[in-house]
Design an enzyme around this catalytic site. Structure first.
Site, PDB file in Angstrom:
ATOM      1  CB  SER A 149      -0.868  -0.020   1.267  1.00  0.00           C
ATOM      2  OG  SER A 149      -1.356   1.275   1.593  1.00  0.00           O
ATOM      3  CE1 TYR A 162      -3.866   0.566   4.097  1.00  0.00           C
ATOM      4  CE2 TYR A 162      -5.251  -1.345   4.472  1.00  0.00           C
ATOM      5  CZ  TYR A 162      -4.576  -0.504   3.609  1.00  0.00           C
ATOM      6  OH  TYR A 162      -4.600  -0.734   2.252  1.00  0.00           O
TER       7      TYR A 162
HETATM    8  P1  NAP Z   1     -11.959  -4.857  -0.288  1.00  0.00           P
HETATM    9  O1  NAP Z   1     -12.805  -4.386  -1.404  1.00  0.00           O
HETATM   10  O2  NAP Z   1     -12.279  -4.455   1.117  1.00  0.00           O
HETATM   11  O3  NAP Z   1     -11.841  -6.476  -0.354  1.00  0.00           O
HETATM   12  C1  NAP Z   1     -11.106  -7.122   0.652  1.00  0.00           C
HETATM   13  C2  NAP Z   1     -11.299  -8.612   0.470  1.00  0.00           C
HETATM   14  O4  NAP Z   1     -10.599  -9.297   1.522  1.00  0.00           O
HETATM   15  C3  NAP Z   1     -12.767  -9.035   0.558  1.00  0.00           C
HETATM   16  O5  NAP Z   1     -13.024 -10.047  -0.388  1.00  0.00           O
HETATM   17  C4  NAP Z   1     -12.856  -9.621   1.968  1.00  0.00           C
HETATM   18  O6  NAP Z   1     -13.846 -10.616   2.085  1.00  0.00           O
HETATM   19  C5  NAP Z   1     -11.482 -10.263   2.089  1.00  0.00           C
HETATM   20  N1  NAP Z   1     -11.134 -10.543   3.492  1.00  0.00           N
HETATM   21  C6  NAP Z   1     -11.155  -9.690   4.526  1.00  0.00           C
HETATM   22  N2  NAP Z   1     -10.761 -10.327   5.638  1.00  0.00           N
HETATM   23  C7  NAP Z   1     -10.488 -11.616   5.311  1.00  0.00           C
HETATM   24  C8  NAP Z   1     -10.037 -12.771   6.018  1.00  0.00           C
HETATM   25  N3  NAP Z   1      -9.807 -12.731   7.337  1.00  0.00           N
HETATM   26  N4  NAP Z   1      -9.877 -13.932   5.344  1.00  0.00           N
HETATM   27  C9  NAP Z   1     -10.127 -13.983   4.022  1.00  0.00           C
HETATM   28  N5  NAP Z   1     -10.560 -12.930   3.270  1.00  0.00           N
HETATM   29  C10 NAP Z   1     -10.724 -11.763   3.922  1.00  0.00           C
HETATM   30  O7  NAP Z   1     -10.464  -4.402  -0.523  1.00  0.00           O
HETATM   31  P2  NAP Z   1      -9.718  -3.930  -1.862  1.00  0.00           P
HETATM   32  O8  NAP Z   1      -9.831  -2.451  -2.001  1.00  0.00           O
HETATM   33  O9  NAP Z   1     -10.094  -4.841  -2.981  1.00  0.00           O
HETATM   34  O10 NAP Z   1      -8.220  -4.222  -1.397  1.00  0.00           O
HETATM   35  C11 NAP Z   1      -7.649  -5.501  -1.545  1.00  0.00           C
HETATM   36  C12 NAP Z   1      -6.247  -5.404  -0.987  1.00  0.00           C
HETATM   37  O11 NAP Z   1      -5.583  -4.278  -1.578  1.00  0.00           O
HETATM   38  C13 NAP Z   1      -6.209  -5.164   0.518  1.00  0.00           C
HETATM   39  O12 NAP Z   1      -5.088  -5.836   1.072  1.00  0.00           O
HETATM   40  C14 NAP Z   1      -5.988  -3.643   0.621  1.00  0.00           C
HETATM   41  O13 NAP Z   1      -5.339  -3.292   1.832  1.00  0.00           O
HETATM   42  C15 NAP Z   1      -5.088  -3.419  -0.546  1.00  0.00           C
HETATM   43  N6  NAP Z   1      -5.060  -2.059  -1.076  1.00  0.00           N
HETATM   44  C16 NAP Z   1      -6.211  -1.441  -1.444  1.00  0.00           C
HETATM   45  C17 NAP Z   1      -6.120  -0.156  -2.012  1.00  0.00           C
HETATM   46  C18 NAP Z   1      -7.330   0.616  -2.462  1.00  0.00           C
HETATM   47  O14 NAP Z   1      -7.181   1.837  -2.700  1.00  0.00           O
HETATM   48  N7  NAP Z   1      -8.495   0.001  -2.595  1.00  0.00           N
HETATM   49  C19 NAP Z   1      -4.871   0.452  -2.190  1.00  0.00           C
HETATM   50  C20 NAP Z   1      -3.723  -0.223  -1.729  1.00  0.00           C
HETATM   51  C21 NAP Z   1      -3.832  -1.490  -1.191  1.00  0.00           C
HETATM   52  P3  NAP Z   1     -15.318 -10.200   2.646  1.00  0.00           P
HETATM   53  O15 NAP Z   1     -15.834  -9.110   1.803  1.00  0.00           O
HETATM   54  O16 NAP Z   1     -16.118 -11.458   2.558  1.00  0.00           O
HETATM   55  O17 NAP Z   1     -15.076  -9.742   4.080  1.00  0.00           O
HETATM   56  C1  GCO Z   2      -6.939   5.216   3.195  1.00  0.00           C
HETATM   57  C2  GCO Z   2      -7.059   4.320   1.994  1.00  0.00           C
HETATM   58  C3  GCO Z   2      -5.684   3.783   1.625  1.00  0.00           C
HETATM   59  C4  GCO Z   2      -5.814   2.802   0.498  1.00  0.00           C
HETATM   60  C5  GCO Z   2      -4.481   2.264   0.107  1.00  0.00           C
HETATM   61  C6  GCO Z   2      -3.575   3.320  -0.446  1.00  0.00           C
HETATM   62  O1  GCO Z   2      -7.868   5.240   4.026  1.00  0.00           O
HETATM   63  O2  GCO Z   2      -5.913   5.913   3.274  1.00  0.00           O
HETATM   64  O3  GCO Z   2      -7.970   3.280   2.231  1.00  0.00           O
HETATM   65  O4  GCO Z   2      -5.078   3.204   2.725  1.00  0.00           O
HETATM   66  O5  GCO Z   2      -6.602   1.726   0.868  1.00  0.00           O
HETATM   67  O6  GCO Z   2      -3.876   1.531   1.104  1.00  0.00           O
HETATM   68  O7  GCO Z   2      -2.444   2.666  -0.982  1.00  0.00           O
END
Ligand code: NAP
Ligand code: GCO
Length: 268
Positions: A149, A162
């Site tokens: 992230s 986080y």
């Molecule tokens: P999201 O929409 O919240 O999806 C997260 C997924 O993880 C969901 O399918 C959730 O399942 C699953 N999950 C949560 N807890 C779990 C557990 N204990 N065991 C198995 N599965 C679990 O998140 P996203 O935005 O797609 O992000 C995915 C990854 O990218 C995360 O690691 C997040 O930190 C990272 N990320 C996101 C962003 C962003 O801007 N969106 C940026 C950087 C990094 P349920 O829905 O069934 O709970």
């Molecule tokens: C926040 C956002 C970010 C993104 C991502 C950025 O609240 O700042 O959710 O943390 O999820 O991790 O890279």
């Protein structure tokens, strides 16, 4: 050149497991790995979302295999990996994508909440990697991709758990590289910028007067690309790090952030 360069990006014959991939970034990454030829396995922690995920993959023409387990529960992870190896095959590519976020000021963050976030966003990734590594070592190759992230490099108010977890995930990535590089295991990270998924929906909500959310405006000003990322923006990086094209890339965090980390931000 020993192999046509595009063949190096092929995942034909490989089994890819993407955690938390019923939707969001995980789903987009799994879809891209499938397009590159991989057999797709994913997990979810909720039965309902697992079923929705299976239907969504089917709609994309992807014959994905779904498994229900919580990545923080080591016994259920070990059982799940054993079942996957019997049903589909040894996991060649693990994408540690599952994760949660909680946005509360540090002084309002309970120790229980902090521990829960570390457990899911960091310890769960350790558990998953530990479960797939023995078979990867036996097979003589393996790819582990940890979804890091911006918070692996930067802090910000309200995301102390986080950011702590994602900072740790960067070092877990480097440590797996260090310990298993000799066994032809490559462990790298993808550091997405701000991506439009359910996880960031609260940060993009339209205001009552129809204006953009202040955080939305903030991110647009902080991103040289002047837009939020889409989950599909991560596809190329995922296929690269999952394929032979990255066999000499290890312990690296590939930021796919539209330039945020390089930019001081647009002057007001
Ligand atoms: P999201 O929409 O919240 O999806 C997260 C997924 O993880 C969901 O399918 C959730 O399942 C699953 N999950 C949560 N807890 C779990 C557990 N204990 N065991 C198995 N599965 C679990 O998140 P996203 O935005 O797609 O992000 C995915 C990854 O990218 C995360 O690691 C997040 O930190 C990272 N990320 C996101 C962003 C962003 O801007 N969106 C940026 C950087 C990094 P349920 O829905 O069934 O709970
Ligand atoms: C926040 C956002 C970010 C993104 C991502 C950025 O609240 O700042 O959710 O943390 O999820 O991790 O890279």
């Amino acid at each position: 050149m020993s192999q046509n360069i595009l063949n190096q990006f092929s995942l034909k014959g490989k089994v890819a497991l993407v955690t938390g991939a019923s939707y969001g970034i995980g789903f987009a990454i799994a879809s891209s790995l499938s397009q590159a030829g991989a057999k797709i396995v994913f997990n979810d922690v909720s039965k309902e979302n697992l079923a929705k995920g299976l239907a969504a993959y089917k709609d994309e023409g992807i014959d994905a295999h779904g498994y229900l387990f919580d990545i923080t529960d080591e016994q259920s992870v070990i059982k799940g990996i054993k079942q996957i190896e019997q049903d589909v095959g040894v996991v060649d590519i693990l994408v540690n994508n599952a994760g949660i976020i909680q946005r509360t000021p540090m002084l309002e963050t309970s120790v229980e909440d902090y521990r829960k976030i570390i457990d899911i966003d960091l310890t769960g990734q350790f558990i998953m990697a530990k479960a797939v590594l023995p078979s990867m070592i036996k097979k003589g190759h393996g790819k582990i991709i940890n979804i890091c992230s911006m918070m692996s490099e930067l802090g910000r108010e309200t995301v102390v758990g986080y950011a702590s977890a994602k900072g740790g995930l960067k070092m877990l990535t480097k440590n797996i590289c260090s310990e298993f590089g000799h066994a032809n295991i490559q462990c790298n990270g993808i550091g997405p910028g701000y991506i439009a998924t359910p996880q960031t929906a609260p940060l993009r909500e339209k205001q009552a007067d129809g204006s953009r959310h202040p955080f939305d405006q903030f991110i647009i000003a902080k991103t040289p690309a002047a837009r939020w990322g889409n989950a599909e923006d991560l596809a190329g990086a995922a296929v690269f790090l999952a394929s032979d094209a990255s066999n000499f890339v290890n312990g690296h965090i590939l930021y796919v952030d539209g330039g945020i980390l390089a930019y001081i931000g647009k002057q007001p």
